[in-house]
Design a protein around this motif. Structure first.
Motif, short mmCIF file in Angstrom:
data_model
loop_
_atom_site.label_atom_id
_atom_site.label_comp_id
_atom_site.label_asym_id
_atom_site.label_seq_id
_atom_site.Cartn_x
_atom_site.Cartn_y
_atom_site.Cartn_z
N LEU A 40 -6.77 -5.32 17.17
CA LEU A 40 -6.41 -5.52 15.78
C LEU A 40 -7.26 -4.62 14.90
CD1 LEU A 40 -4.76 -7.21 13.72
CD2 LEU A 40 -6.70 -8.78 13.64
N LYS A 41 -6.60 -3.85 14.03
CA LYS A 41 -7.29 -3.02 13.06
C LYS A 41 -6.84 -3.45 11.68
CE LYS A 41 -6.12 1.07 14.71
NZ LYS A 41 -6.07 2.52 14.95
N VAL A 42 -7.75 -3.41 10.75
CA VAL A 42 -7.45 -3.79 9.37
C VAL A 42 -7.32 -2.51 8.55
CG1 VAL A 42 -8.30 -4.98 7.33
CG2 VAL A 42 -8.60 -6.01 9.58
N ASP A 43 -6.23 -2.38 7.82
CA ASP A 43 -6.03 -1.25 6.92
C ASP A 43 -6.78 -1.58 5.62
OD1 ASP A 43 -5.18 0.67 5.13
OD2 ASP A 43 -3.04 0.39 5.54
N MET A 44 -8.00 -1.03 5.50
CA MET A 44 -8.82 -1.35 4.33
C MET A 44 -8.18 -0.87 3.03
SD MET A 44 -11.22 -3.39 4.69
CE MET A 44 -11.86 -3.25 3.05
N GLY A 45 -7.38 0.19 3.09
CA GLY A 45 -6.68 0.64 1.89
C GLY A 45 -5.73 -0.42 1.38
N ALA A 46 -4.96 -1.02 2.29
CA ALA A 46 -4.03 -2.07 1.90
C ALA A 46 -4.76 -3.32 1.43
CB ALA A 46 -3.10 -2.41 3.07
N VAL A 47 -5.84 -3.68 2.13
CA VAL A 47 -6.64 -4.85 1.73
C VAL A 47 -7.24 -4.61 0.35
CG1 VAL A 47 -8.74 -6.16 2.25
CG2 VAL A 47 -7.13 -5.62 4.07
N LEU A 48 -7.77 -3.42 0.13
CA LEU A 48 -8.38 -3.09 -1.16
C LEU A 48 -7.35 -3.15 -2.29
CD1 LEU A 48 -10.81 -2.13 -2.81
CD2 LEU A 48 -10.16 0.22 -2.20
N ARG A 49 -6.17 -2.58 -2.07
CA ARG A 49 -5.13 -2.63 -3.12
C ARG A 49 -4.75 -4.06 -3.44
NH1 ARG A 49 -3.76 1.84 -0.15
NH2 ARG A 49 -2.25 0.68 1.12
N ASP A 50 -4.58 -4.88 -2.40
CA ASP A 50 -4.25 -6.29 -2.61
C ASP A 50 -5.37 -7.00 -3.35
OD1 ASP A 50 -2.57 -8.52 -2.42
OD2 ASP A 50 -3.41 -9.13 -0.49
#
Length: 168
Positions: free
Chosen positions: A76-86
């Motif tokens: 599992l990898k977390v897309d920090m860009g998507a998490v940050l935008r959210d």
């Protein structure tokens, strides 16, 4: 519910909804750990025709997921860009908290720069800028001190830290 831990982020998977929520386990708001992203669907890179059911998944320690139905193991990898935008959509004016969130993650330099550029467009008050840069300065000061302590120094010799050492 199933749990995963990726880069000090707790990812809570709700199997019946095929969605996950992300929590920063190092950030507390009083006694609560607030959700920073989600619920979001999980894309796990299987072929379009593949069965996307989560029923056969086993969540092992950390970020390892075993899909028994396909015989595959996933990381599992977390897309920090998507998490940050959210996160910024939820709390658009909390620049210092965003900096703390990003500094606790690995390889987030580009996200820090992106967040600061975004803030320029939003024109936060000077106090918000001051708090954000205070967080950044504290983190870099700690990095410089840690590198300085590792370097050999003799009597009367001052240790200098290069930018390349900080970026490594």
């Amino acid at each position: 519910l199933r749990l995963s831990n990726v880069d000090n982020l707790l990812v809570v998977h709700r199997l019946d909804k095929r969605a996950s929520m992300v929590f920063d386990i190092r950030h507390k708001d009083r006694s609560l750990v607030p959700c920073i992203s989600g619920p979001s669907s999980v894309d796990y890179g299987l072929d379009v025709g593949a069965d996307k059911g989560w029923g056969g998944w086993r969540f092992l320690s950390g970020s390892t997921i075993v899909d028994d139905s396909s015989g595959r193991v996933h990381r599992l990898k977390v897309d920090m860009g998507a998490v940050l935008r959210d996160f910024l959509d939820r709390t658009p004016n909390d620049l210092s908290i965003a900096m703390q969130l990003l500094l606790r993650r690995t390889d987030c330099r580009e996200h820090i720069v992106w967040t600061l550029r975004r803030a320029l467009g939003l024109k936060p008050c000077l106090n918000d800028w001051a708090q954000a840069f205070s967080v950044l300065n504290q983190a870099y000061r700690q990095s410089i001190e840690a590198i300085s302590q590792r370097a050999p120094s003799g009597p009367g010799r001052q240790t200098t830290v290069s930018l390349q050492e900080l970026e490594a």
